[in-house]
Design a protein around this motif. Structure first.
Motif, PDB file in Angstrom:
ATOM      1  N   ASP A   1       1.177   6.184  -7.306  1.00 41.74           N
ATOM      2  CA  ASP A   1       0.012   6.991  -7.700  1.00 41.74           C
ATOM      3  C   ASP A   1       0.365   8.471  -7.743  1.00 41.74           C
ATOM      4  OD1 ASP A   1      -1.496   4.695  -7.877  1.00 41.74           O
ATOM      5  OD2 ASP A   1      -2.482   4.954  -5.936  1.00 41.74           O
ATOM      6  N   ARG A   2       1.113   8.911  -6.730  1.00 40.17           N
ATOM      7  CA  ARG A   2       1.500  10.322  -6.709  1.00 40.17           C
ATOM      8  C   ARG A   2       2.396  10.658  -7.891  1.00 40.17           C
ATOM      9  NH1 ARG A   2       5.857  12.893  -5.863  1.00 40.17           N
ATOM     10  NH2 ARG A   2       6.995  11.106  -5.020  1.00 40.17           N
TER      11      ARG A   2
ATOM     12  N   PRO B   1       0.813  -1.229   0.000  1.00 41.56           N
ATOM     13  CA  PRO B   1       0.000   0.000   0.000  1.00 41.56           C
ATOM     14  C   PRO B   1       0.838   1.267   0.000  1.00 41.56           C
ATOM     15  CG  PRO B   1      -0.922  -1.611   1.509  1.00 41.56           C
ATOM     16  CD  PRO B   1       0.394  -2.168   1.062  1.00 41.56           C
ATOM     17  N   GLU B   2       1.940   1.245   0.739  1.00 44.34           N
ATOM     18  CA  GLU B   2       2.803   2.427   0.797  1.00 44.34           C
ATOM     19  C   GLU B   2       3.444   2.693  -0.571  1.00 44.34           C
ATOM     20  OE1 GLU B   2       2.068   0.747   4.674  1.00 44.34           O
ATOM     21  OE2 GLU B   2       2.969  -0.160   2.867  1.00 44.34           O
ATOM     22  N   GLU B   3       3.895   1.615  -1.225  1.00 41.02           N
ATOM     23  CA  GLU B   3       4.491   1.783  -2.555  1.00 41.02           C
ATOM     24  C   GLU B   3       3.459   2.259  -3.571  1.00 41.02           C
ATOM     25  OE1 GLU B   3       7.990  -1.663  -2.445  1.00 41.02           O
ATOM     26  OE2 GLU B   3       5.930  -2.191  -2.999  1.00 41.02           O
ATOM     27  N   GLN B   4       2.262   1.706  -3.473  1.00 37.49           N
ATOM     28  CA  GLN B   4       1.218   2.099  -4.411  1.00 37.49           C
ATOM     29  C   GLN B   4       0.896   3.577  -4.268  1.00 37.49           C
ATOM     30  OE1 GLN B   4      -0.397  -0.106  -6.824  1.00 37.49           O
ATOM     31  NE2 GLN B   4      -0.637   2.009  -7.541  1.00 37.49           N
ATOM     32  N   ALA B   5       0.914   4.078  -3.044  1.00 35.04           N
ATOM     33  CA  ALA B   5       0.633   5.496  -2.818  1.00 35.04           C
ATOM     34  C   ALA B   5       1.682   6.375  -3.486  1.00 35.04           C
ATOM     35  CB  ALA B   5       0.567   5.783  -1.319  1.00 35.04           C
TER      36      ALA B   5
END
Length: 335
Positions: A104-105, A97-101
């Motif tokens: 996405d940014r 989830p942290e990497e996906q955030a």
């Protein structure tokens, strides 16, 4: 590790002796992911740039369709490379989830209005030492070529977007350790990954557009009868290279003779540097280095596209230099 191009399936000069006189050597650069220093030939690595010499800038306007930063490009590549390299359970998400955030940014980019007014520092693309690249045509008194560009779509259209700097490496004293970086780039395709080179000299024959029309037809038919492609298998090497013959023209007809001239003096130009995103494609697979045939497949940054540079939709940027005065600005074409 060295890189070795397999022998050509056949030698067209054996069947067409007139080709023998037209053969040229080129240096395939074989860039691969690494950690080059200013003292290495490289793509995407640091340049041996004098600390007291101004860094070149681009004052042209830019067609902005999307913006990102060099830092964001490298962050995204790092996260995806690490994610693909680690084991995961079936149907598990590739990213945390942290990497996906973060991804996405990064992929959201920046508004075109974020681009500051005024000149932008150019981005270092490559440097080549004569000791490493036999076909580097250094002007007298120099032994190093440095290549920079403005990382926007103008690379595909304007020769002014690419700059060359020839220098004598021994004359460089204090080295610039923190070169300026453009605040934004127009696409991650113009941010080369840091690569070391594995130069290899190969023999080339002219692309079809450089041959007499009847000879070009005869060579093409001869190759097809043998299940080969003159352009893909027998003519010019794919990928990044110095010297040799220019890349074949693909989606455009070759320019008229008057267009293929130095913009400063009108004199003839010669192929200097070929920038192509991949080491091979379906037509030029026979050029793939022997050493990479047994390499473990990498799902993100692969051996044949280690620079992460892409010109247009998989085309080639051909850089020409003035044959009479190498210090003149280069001429470039997307081919």
């Amino acid at each position: 590790m060295t890189r070795t191009t397999p022998p050509r399936p056949v030698d067209p000069a054996a069947a067409f002796p007139e080709l023998a006189a037209l053969a040229r050597t080129a240096t395939r650069l074989h860039p691969r992911t690494g950690a080059p220093t200013v003292h290495d030939s490289s793509v995407g690595g640091p340049l041996l740039w004098p600390a007291d010499e101004p860094w070149p800038v681009c004052g042209d306007g830019h067609e902005v369709f999307g913006l990102t930063t060099v830092e964001d490009v490298r962050t995204r590549r790092r996260i995806l490379t690490e994610a693909w390299a680690r084991p995961r359970a079936p149907r598990a998400n590739l990213l945390t989830p942290e990497e996906q955030a973060v991804i996405d940014r990064v992929q959201a980019g920046y508004e075109p209005s974020s681009l500051p007014a005024g000149p932008l520092p150019l981005l270092a693309v490559a440097q080549f030492y004569a000791r490493d690249v036999p076909d580097l045509p250094c002007p007298e008194g120099t032994d190093l070529l440095q290549v920079l560009w403005c990382p926007f779509n103008e690379v595909m259209e304007l020769s002014s977007a690419v700059r060359l700097r020839w220098r004598r490496s021994a004359d460089v004293g204090e080295v610039l350790t923190r070169p300026p970086v453009p605040a934004f780039v127009g696409s991650d395709d113009y941010v080369p990954e840091r690569c070391v080179l594995h130069p290899e000299r190969v023999r080339e024959y002219p692309p079809a557009h450089e041959l007499d029309g009847e000879l070009a037809k005869a060579v093409h038919s001869w190759a097809v009868d043998r299940g080969l492609s003159y352009r893909g298998d027998l003519s010019t090497a794919p990928g990044w290279k110095v010297g040799g013959w220019p890349h074949p023209w693909t989606f455009l007809d070759p320019p008229e003779p008057a267009e293929l001239r130095c913009g400063a003096c009108g004199g003839p130009v010669e192929a200097l540097l070929t920038i192509e995103g991949r080491e091979y494609d379906g037509e030029s697979r026979s050029w793939f280095p022997l050493e990479d045939a047994s390499a473990e497949p990498a799902p993100f940054i692969t051996a044949d596209s280690a620079t992460m540079v892409e010109i247009g939709r998989g085309y080639t940027l051909q850089v020409y230099r003035c044959a009479a005065t190498p210090d003149h600005p280069p001429l470039t074409f997307m081919q």
